[in-house]
Design an enzyme around this catalytic site. Structure first.
Site, short mmCIF file in Angstrom:
data_model
loop_
_atom_site.label_atom_id
_atom_site.label_comp_id
_atom_site.label_asym_id
_atom_site.label_seq_id
_atom_site.Cartn_x
_atom_site.Cartn_y
_atom_site.Cartn_z
CB SER A 153 -0.85 -0.01 1.28
OG SER A 153 -1.38 1.27 1.53
CE1 TYR A 166 -4.24 -2.15 4.94
CE2 TYR A 166 -3.42 -0.01 4.22
CZ TYR A 166 -3.98 -1.25 3.92
OH TYR A 166 -4.27 -1.58 2.62
P1 NAD Z 1 -11.48 -6.43 1.16
O1 NAD Z 1 -11.58 -5.90 2.55
O2 NAD Z 1 -12.51 -6.04 0.15
O3 NAD Z 1 -11.45 -8.02 1.23
C1 NAD Z 1 -10.63 -8.75 2.11
C2 NAD Z 1 -11.13 -10.20 2.08
O4 NAD Z 1 -10.25 -10.98 2.91
C3 NAD Z 1 -12.55 -10.37 2.62
O5 NAD Z 1 -13.35 -11.06 1.69
C4 NAD Z 1 -12.35 -11.20 3.91
O6 NAD Z 1 -13.42 -12.12 4.15
C5 NAD Z 1 -11.05 -11.93 3.60
N1 NAD Z 1 -10.37 -12.37 4.82
C6 NAD Z 1 -10.26 -11.68 5.99
N2 NAD Z 1 -9.57 -12.44 6.88
C7 NAD Z 1 -9.25 -13.60 6.25
C8 NAD Z 1 -8.56 -14.76 6.67
N3 NAD Z 1 -8.04 -14.89 7.92
N4 NAD Z 1 -8.40 -15.77 5.78
C9 NAD Z 1 -8.92 -15.67 4.53
N5 NAD Z 1 -9.61 -14.59 4.09
C10 NAD Z 1 -9.75 -13.57 4.95
O7 NAD Z 1 -10.00 -6.09 0.62
P2 NAD Z 1 -9.55 -5.70 -0.89
O8 NAD Z 1 -10.04 -4.32 -1.18
O9 NAD Z 1 -9.84 -6.83 -1.84
O10 NAD Z 1 -7.99 -5.57 -0.65
C11 NAD Z 1 -7.05 -6.56 -1.07
C12 NAD Z 1 -5.70 -6.16 -0.54
O11 NAD Z 1 -5.35 -4.87 -1.07
C13 NAD Z 1 -5.62 -6.03 0.98
O12 NAD Z 1 -4.36 -6.50 1.42
C14 NAD Z 1 -5.70 -4.53 1.21
O13 NAD Z 1 -5.11 -4.16 2.39
C15 NAD Z 1 -4.91 -4.05 -0.01
N6 NAD Z 1 -5.15 -2.65 -0.37
C16 NAD Z 1 -6.40 -2.16 -0.56
C17 NAD Z 1 -6.54 -0.82 -0.91
C18 NAD Z 1 -7.90 -0.21 -1.12
O14 NAD Z 1 -7.94 1.01 -1.28
N7 NAD Z 1 -8.99 -1.00 -1.15
C19 NAD Z 1 -5.43 0.00 -1.08
C20 NAD Z 1 -4.17 -0.54 -0.89
C21 NAD Z 1 -4.04 -1.87 -0.54
#
Ligand code: NAD
Length: 272
Positions: A153, A166
């Site tokens: 990120s 985070y």
């Molecule tokens: P999201 O929150 O939409 O989805 C996360 C998923 O992980 C959920 O479906 C949840 O059920 C699952 N999960 C949680 N704990 C778990 C576990 N112990 N085992 C298996 N599954 C589990 O997240 P996203 O938007 O798809 O983000 C994907 C990645 O990108 C993450 O690492 C997030 O931190 C990173 N990210 C997101 C953004 C953003 O702006 N959305 C920006 C930078 C980085």
């Protein structure tokens, strides 16, 4: 002529695949012909997503799994191998933030909920390490060249107010990415490459409250983000999968240990 972006023979495991960015990534890679194993803790959301993929004729399977359990991951890996024969790519998509690991405007670092900080570190960091160990071992047996992609990120390298846990976790992801890249390259040559993507600001379930007011307008924080982004907008989730497609394809065969920003220029802008 060989297409250097051809991923049609690859079996791709995506963790957190019921989520927004990880789900979009799984969909894009399946549309490019990969066989995708979708893993998530949330059975209901996972089943719905896998049903959509299968209805659209994509090669996909769903596996309820937990990225924090070595035992469950080992079983999931066996399931994937029994169904698809080999594992070639792991996308460590499970991750995210939680309110207690964040410092609200009226609070300071001394109010941090350390148990939530631990949980955020575990989900993002350990939750990428354990699947890499479980599926990395299987990759060594694959007939194909393999790779792992982690989710970093902007918060890993640019200090962003409030999101302490985070940021610490994603900084760990950058280090883990480089460390694993070095380790696999030294022990197995170009068999397993390891890279990461660092999405800038995308509106998702985790950060919606910080970026969008209840009436749908942008928060003050949102305006700061947009002003710091030379492209002047938020990212849109389809913009992440294309970069991941490149990173796992033969076109990136000499690329390892890299963290690729997908941020409209946020990370390279001085603000002036
Ligand atoms: P999201 O929150 O939409 O989805 C996360 C998923 O992980 C959920 O479906 C949840 O059920 C699952 N999960 C949680 N704990 C778990 C576990 N112990 N085992 C298996 N599954 C589990 O997240 P996203 O938007 O798809 O983000 C994907 C990645 O990108 C993450 O690492 C997030 O931190 C990173 N990210 C997101 C953004 C953003 O702006 N959305 C920006 C930078 C980085």
């Amino acid at each position: 002529m060989n297409n250097p972006f051809d991923i049609s023979g690859l079996v791709v495991v995506v963790t957190g695949a019921a989520g927004v960015l990880a789900g979009q990534t799984a969909r894009h890679l399946a549309e490019q012909g990969a066989t995708v194993a979708l893993l998530d803790l949330n059975k209901e959301k996972l089943d719905a997503r896998v049903a959509e993929f299968q209805k659209d004729g994509l090669k996909a399977s769903g596996h309820v799994s937990n990225v924090l359990s070595e035992e469950i991951l080992a079983k999931t890996c066996e399931e994937v191998l029994a169904l698809h024969g080999h594992v070639d790519v792991l996308i460590n998509g499970a991750g995210g933030n939680m309110p207690g690991a964040t410092i609200p405007p009226e609070k300071t670092i001394f109010d941090l909920k350390v148990e939530d900080w631990d949980k955020v570190l575990a989900l993002n960091l350990k939750g990428s390490l354990l699947p890499s160990m479980a599926f990395g071992k299987a990759m060594l047996q694959s007939p194909n060249k393999c790779s792992i992609v982690n989710f970093s990120s902007m918060a890993a390298t640019r200090m962003i107010t409030r999101v302490l846990g985070y940021s610490n976790a994603k900084a760990g992801i950058d280090n883990l990415t480089r460390w694993m890249a070095m380790e696999f390259a030294r022990t197995s040559g170009d068999k397993i490459r390891v890279n990461a993507v660092a999405p800038g600001f995308f509106i998702g379930d985790q950060n919606r409250g910080l970026l969008i007011n209840p009436d749908g307008s942008l928060t003050e924080r949102s305006h700061k983000v947009i002003n710091q982004t030379p492209m002047g907008r938020f990212g849109e989730s389809p913009e992440v999968p294309g970069t991941i497609h490149y990173l796992i394809s033969p076109a990136a065969s000499f690329v390892t240990g890299q963290i690729v920003a997908i941020d409209g220029g946020f990370s390279i802008f001085s603000g002036v």
